[in-house]
Design a protein around this motif. Structure first.
Motif, PDB file in Angstrom:
ATOM      1  N   PRO A   1       1.023  -1.139   0.164  1.00 31.39           N
ATOM      2  CA  PRO A   1      -0.054   0.114  -0.139  1.00 31.39           C
ATOM      3  C   PRO A   1       0.761   1.329   0.115  1.00 31.39           C
ATOM      4  CG  PRO A   1      -0.005  -0.960   2.265  1.00 31.39           C
ATOM      5  CD  PRO A   1       0.628  -1.856   1.407  1.00 31.39           C
TER       6      PRO A   1
ATOM      7  N   ARG B   1      -6.087   7.079  -4.052  1.00 32.15           N
ATOM      8  CA  ARG B   1      -7.013   5.992  -3.953  1.00 32.15           C
ATOM      9  C   ARG B   1      -7.078   5.112  -5.264  1.00 32.15           C
ATOM     10  NH1 ARG B   1      -9.987   3.790  -0.596  1.00 32.15           N
ATOM     11  NH2 ARG B   1     -10.330   5.253   0.779  1.00 32.15           N
ATOM     12  N   ASN B   2      -7.164   3.811  -5.222  1.00 29.65           N
ATOM     13  CA  ASN B   2      -7.227   2.892  -6.421  1.00 29.65           C
ATOM     14  C   ASN B   2      -7.749   1.802  -5.947  1.00 29.65           C
ATOM     15  OD1 ASN B   2      -6.820   1.909  -8.894  1.00 29.65           O
ATOM     16  ND2 ASN B   2      -5.057   0.871  -8.221  1.00 29.65           N
ATOM     17  N   GLY B   3      -9.160   1.567  -6.110  1.00 32.31           N
ATOM     18  CA  GLY B   3      -9.889   0.419  -5.673  1.00 32.31           C
ATOM     19  C   GLY B   3     -10.248   0.651  -4.093  1.00 32.31           C
ATOM     20  N   PHE B   4      -9.835  -0.432  -3.321  1.00 33.95           N
ATOM     21  CA  PHE B   4     -10.048  -0.300  -1.988  1.00 33.95           C
ATOM     22  C   PHE B   4      -9.008   0.294  -1.161  1.00 33.95           C
ATOM     23  CE2 PHE B   4     -13.149  -3.955  -3.588  1.00 33.95           C
ATOM     24  CZ  PHE B   4     -14.117  -3.184  -2.958  1.00 33.95           C
ATOM     25  N   GLY B   5      -7.878   0.402  -1.872  1.00 32.13           N
ATOM     26  CA  GLY B   5      -6.467   0.915  -1.197  1.00 32.13           C
ATOM     27  C   GLY B   5      -5.912   2.051  -1.748  1.00 32.13           C
TER      28      GLY B   5
END
Length: 76
Positions: A39, A63-67
């Motif tokens: 991350p 931010r990229n998707g959920f992380g």
């Protein structure tokens, strides 16, 4: 002079001036890091990695998707 002529002249001047200022700007593109693992928490670390390994202008965590992932910014 007529007010409409003065306003038309000012409008043309502003239009020409705004086009001249945009001519010197370089377009910046972004790309997700291929060398970053895990991350992305610290934007400074991401930026240093991109400058040292990928010759980019700078890097940042986004931010990229959920992380969060490390993205670089470079001249197109």
């Amino acid at each position: 002079m007529n007010n409409k002529v003065i306003l038309a002249f000012l409008f043309c001047f502003l239009l020409i001036a705004s086009n001249e200022m945009q001519g010197g700007e370089a377009k910046v593109c972004q790309r997700r890091s291929k060398t970053w693992s895990g991350p992305c928490i610290n934007t400074g670390t991401c930026s240093r990695q991109w400058k040292n390994q990928e010759d980019a202008r700078f890097g940042a965590c986004h931010r990229n998707g959920f992380g969060f992932a490390c993205f670089c910014y470079f001249n197109c």
